[in-house]
Motif scaffolding. Structure first.
Motif, PDB file in Angstrom:
ATOM      1  N   PHE A 128      -4.396  12.834   3.710  1.00 30.47           N
ATOM      2  CA  PHE A 128      -4.498  11.268   3.740  1.00 30.47           C
ATOM      3  C   PHE A 128      -4.843  10.828   2.449  1.00 30.47           C
ATOM      4  CE2 PHE A 128      -4.933  12.553   8.165  1.00 30.47           C
ATOM      5  CZ  PHE A 128      -3.832  11.701   8.777  1.00 30.47           C
ATOM      6  N   TYR A 129      -4.407   9.621   1.897  1.00 31.74           N
ATOM      7  CA  TYR A 129      -4.682   8.805   0.856  1.00 31.74           C
ATOM      8  C   TYR A 129      -5.504   7.787   0.959  1.00 31.74           C
ATOM      9  CZ  TYR A 129      -0.580  11.671  -0.018  1.00 31.74           C
ATOM     10  OH  TYR A 129       0.131  12.916  -0.086  1.00 31.74           O
ATOM     11  N   HIS A 130      -6.632   7.733   0.248  1.00 30.85           N
ATOM     12  CA  HIS A 130      -7.624   6.507   0.364  1.00 30.85           C
ATOM     13  C   HIS A 130      -7.535   5.881  -1.068  1.00 30.85           C
ATOM     14  CE1 HIS A 130      -9.123   8.278   3.885  1.00 30.85           C
ATOM     15  NE2 HIS A 130      -9.093   9.541   3.371  1.00 30.85           N
ATOM     16  N   ILE A 131      -7.033   4.719  -0.912  1.00 37.28           N
ATOM     17  CA  ILE A 131      -6.935   3.624  -1.922  1.00 37.28           C
ATOM     18  C   ILE A 131      -7.301   2.258  -1.564  1.00 37.28           C
ATOM     19  CG2 ILE A 131      -5.356   2.555  -3.581  1.00 37.28           C
ATOM     20  CD1 ILE A 131      -3.283   4.922  -3.062  1.00 37.28           C
ATOM     21  N   SER A 132      -8.165   1.560  -2.324  1.00 38.29           N
ATOM     22  CA  SER A 132      -8.606   0.367  -2.036  1.00 38.29           C
ATOM     23  C   SER A 132      -7.356  -0.611  -1.671  1.00 38.29           C
ATOM     24  CB  SER A 132      -9.836  -0.207  -3.019  1.00 38.29           C
ATOM     25  OG  SER A 132      -8.928  -0.778  -4.036  1.00 38.29           O
ATOM     26  N   ARG A 133      -7.784  -1.599  -0.952  1.00 40.82           N
ATOM     27  CA  ARG A 133      -6.521  -2.590  -0.619  1.00 40.82           C
ATOM     28  C   ARG A 133      -6.317  -3.580  -1.738  1.00 40.82           C
ATOM     29  NH1 ARG A 133      -3.705  -4.755   3.385  1.00 40.82           N
ATOM     30  NH2 ARG A 133      -4.901  -3.688   4.773  1.00 40.82           N
ATOM     31  N   ALA A 134      -7.504  -3.828  -2.615  1.00 39.74           N
ATOM     32  CA  ALA A 134      -7.460  -4.634  -3.720  1.00 39.74           C
ATOM     33  C   ALA A 134      -6.699  -3.876  -4.734  1.00 39.74           C
ATOM     34  CB  ALA A 134      -8.851  -4.964  -4.254  1.00 39.74           C
ATOM     35  N   GLN A 135      -6.540  -2.912  -5.019  1.00 39.70           N
ATOM     36  CA  GLN A 135      -5.857  -1.884  -6.236  1.00 39.70           C
ATOM     37  C   GLN A 135      -4.586  -1.907  -5.570  1.00 39.70           C
ATOM     38  OE1 GLN A 135      -5.057   0.527  -9.444  1.00 39.70           O
ATOM     39  NE2 GLN A 135      -6.491  -1.433  -8.984  1.00 39.70           N
ATOM     40  N   TRP A 136      -4.255  -1.340  -4.458  1.00 39.72           N
ATOM     41  CA  TRP A 136      -3.047  -1.224  -3.731  1.00 39.72           C
ATOM     42  C   TRP A 136      -2.252  -2.468  -3.891  1.00 39.72           C
ATOM     43  CZ3 TRP A 136       0.361   2.468  -2.981  1.00 39.72           C
ATOM     44  CH2 TRP A 136       1.522   2.218  -2.018  1.00 39.72           C
ATOM     45  N   GLU A 137      -2.701  -3.675  -3.538  1.00 40.83           N
ATOM     46  CA  GLU A 137      -2.064  -4.817  -3.656  1.00 40.83           C
ATOM     47  C   GLU A 137      -1.751  -5.421  -5.330  1.00 40.83           C
ATOM     48  OE1 GLU A 137      -3.921  -7.763  -0.894  1.00 40.83           O
ATOM     49  OE2 GLU A 137      -3.056  -6.586   0.649  1.00 40.83           O
ATOM     50  N   TRP A 138      -2.766  -5.196  -5.664  1.00 43.73           N
ATOM     51  CA  TRP A 138      -2.693  -5.325  -7.440  1.00 43.73           C
ATOM     52  C   TRP A 138      -1.550  -4.712  -8.038  1.00 43.73           C
ATOM     53  CZ3 TRP A 138      -4.588  -9.128 -10.605  1.00 43.73           C
ATOM     54  CH2 TRP A 138      -4.519  -8.758 -11.984  1.00 43.73           C
ATOM     55  N   ALA A 139      -1.577  -3.387  -7.766  1.00 47.12           N
ATOM     56  CA  ALA A 139      -0.653  -2.418  -8.687  1.00 47.12           C
ATOM     57  C   ALA A 139       0.737  -2.631  -7.999  1.00 47.12           C
ATOM     58  CB  ALA A 139      -1.085  -1.038  -8.321  1.00 47.12           C
ATOM     59  N   ASN A 140       0.920  -3.157  -6.701  1.00 44.11           N
ATOM     60  CA  ASN A 140       2.430  -3.431  -6.313  1.00 44.11           C
ATOM     61  C   ASN A 140       2.921  -4.584  -6.792  1.00 44.11           C
ATOM     62  OD1 ASN A 140       3.416  -1.261  -4.347  1.00 44.11           O
ATOM     63  ND2 ASN A 140       1.214  -1.179  -3.803  1.00 44.11           N
ATOM     64  N   GLU A 141       1.738  -5.686  -7.224  1.00 45.76           N
ATOM     65  CA  GLU A 141       2.536  -6.789  -7.929  1.00 45.76           C
ATOM     66  C   GLU A 141       2.897  -6.428  -9.476  1.00 45.76           C
ATOM     67  OE1 GLU A 141      -0.093 -10.161  -7.734  1.00 45.76           O
ATOM     68  OE2 GLU A 141      -0.189 -10.004  -5.737  1.00 45.76           O
ATOM     69  N   SER A 142       2.189  -5.358  -9.807  1.00 45.72           N
ATOM     70  CA  SER A 142       2.091  -4.905 -11.200  1.00 45.72           C
ATOM     71  C   SER A 142       2.009  -6.218 -12.233  1.00 45.72           C
ATOM     72  CB  SER A 142       3.228  -4.437 -11.712  1.00 45.72           C
ATOM     73  OG  SER A 142       3.268  -3.684 -12.760  1.00 45.72           O
ATOM     74  N   ASN A 143       1.834  -5.800 -13.573  1.00 44.78           N
ATOM     75  CA  ASN A 143       1.439  -7.042 -14.636  1.00 44.78           C
ATOM     76  C   ASN A 143       1.675  -6.625 -15.851  1.00 44.78           C
ATOM     77  OD1 ASN A 143      -1.280  -6.348 -15.963  1.00 44.78           O
ATOM     78  ND2 ASN A 143      -1.560  -5.943 -13.785  1.00 44.78           N
ATOM     79  N   LEU A 144       2.031  -7.328 -16.964  1.00 44.35           N
ATOM     80  CA  LEU A 144       2.523  -7.044 -18.124  1.00 44.35           C
ATOM     81  C   LEU A 144       1.229  -6.135 -18.913  1.00 44.35           C
ATOM     82  CD1 LEU A 144       4.972  -7.639 -19.684  1.00 44.35           C
ATOM     83  CD2 LEU A 144       3.857  -9.581 -20.822  1.00 44.35           C
ATOM     84  N   ARG A 145       0.224  -6.378 -18.593  1.00 43.23           N
ATOM     85  CA  ARG A 145      -0.992  -5.618 -19.112  1.00 43.23           C
ATOM     86  C   ARG A 145      -1.027  -4.259 -18.727  1.00 43.23           C
ATOM     87  NH1 ARG A 145      -6.236  -6.609 -21.259  1.00 43.23           N
ATOM     88  NH2 ARG A 145      -6.870  -4.342 -21.732  1.00 43.23           N
ATOM     89  N   GLU A 146      -0.734  -4.056 -17.532  1.00 39.88           N
ATOM     90  CA  GLU A 146      -0.869  -2.644 -16.962  1.00 39.88           C
ATOM     91  C   GLU A 146       0.543  -1.835 -16.472  1.00 39.88           C
ATOM     92  OE1 GLU A 146      -3.811  -4.347 -14.118  1.00 39.88           O
ATOM     93  OE2 GLU A 146      -4.663  -2.240 -14.199  1.00 39.88           O
TER      94      GLU A 146
END
Ligand SMILES: [Zn+2]
Length: 279
Positions: A128-146
């Motif tokens: 099973f993979y444990h990832i924070s919801r905050a990081q999951w949602e942020w990464a799936n939106e992506s952004n120019l900086r990251e």
């Protein structure tokens, strides 16, 4: 409980990027840069075996991308992901859980491999993979900086795995395995805190990547919110001082861990060495 550390691989990153606003005249006294100004970093993962679980913390870059992608990472040394696990006595299928501190490519890429033909396949077939919801949602939106750090081929398979556990808030994942959640490096960075034989181990990940990053202002230029990083570090360092915690470094090629001590300049490294020196 059993705790193991292994280095997947060393890689090289621009020294200036690793120390943000700190002048090279200062950081170069702590870390040696080469003629391209890069410094050596490790990719140290942790394995916690407890209560019938085998929990891996972070899985390195993996190998799904081509040579051109890895050209600037200068990968060298280390035991590899499956090699390092084998040294610790585990096969990939033994891993029941992966705590993914965040979804930057050097932390999550190893969880999936290129499948024959096309698509990806899990390396850890029982995990099973444990990832924070905050990081999951942020990464799936992506952004120019990251954008360069969030690779769709790394992130998509977690969502398709049916084995993703989104961590909503800090707390205990399994007995003795607690998760803190930080926001300065990137939203939702997980910092695992392990209680083991009366000791507390803090896997500081990208919050305090090496021992040289203990001073409050010595932070990576990659951090999205430097003031938040400073506050989060301060809290973790003060807790470490009070509780005699051991800091475990993900990216320090020289020191696996250290205690902290109070000095006139602030909290600094105390006794440093390998995990086996302490536990
Ligand atoms: Zn990162």
């Amino acid at each position: 409980m059993k705790i193991s550390l292994f280095n997947i691989s060393n890689f090289r990153v621009d020294g200036g990027a690793m120390f943000g606003v700190i002048p090279k005249a200062l950081w170069s006294r702590q870390v040696q840069a080469d003629e391209l100004n890069t410094i050596d970093l490790s990719l140290t993962s942790m394995v916690i075996e407890t209560a019938g679980r085998v929990i891996l913390v972070d899985a390195g870059w993996g190998g799904k991308q081509d040579a051109k992608f890895f050209r600037h990472a200068y990968l060298h040394g280390g035991s590899g992901l499956t090699g390092g696990l084998a040294e610790c006595g585990y096969r990939p299928e033994d891993v029941t859980d992966v705590i993914v501190t965040h979804l930057h490519a050097d932390h999550c890429g190893g969880c999936f491999v290129n499948a024959p033909g096309e698509g990806t396949a899990p390396l850890f077939t029982n995990a099973f993979y444990h990832i924070s919801r905050a990081q999951w949602e942020w990464a799936n939106e992506s952004n120019l900086r990251e954008e360069d750090a969030y690779l769709p081929e790394n992130i998509r398979p977690f969502g398709e795995s049916g084995r993703l556990n989104l961590i909503e808030e800090p707390g205990e994942l399994y007995p003795g395995v607690a998760l803190r959640i930080c926001y300065g490096h990137t939203p939702g960075l997980i910092v695992p805190v392990i209680s083991f034989r009366g000791k507390t181990l803090v896997y500081t990940g990208d919050l305090i990547p090496t021992m040289a990053h203990i001073p409050l202002l010595w932070n990576m230029a990659y951090d999205l919110l430097p003031l938040v990083t400073i506050a989060e570090k301060q809290e973790i360092l003060e807790d470490a001082l009070k509780g005699d915690h051991l800091l475990v470094f993900q990216h320090d090629p020289q020191y696996e861990c250290c205690t902290v001590t109070e000095t006139p300049k602030g909290i600094r490294a105390g006794i440093k060495g390998r995990l086996s020196d302490f536990i």
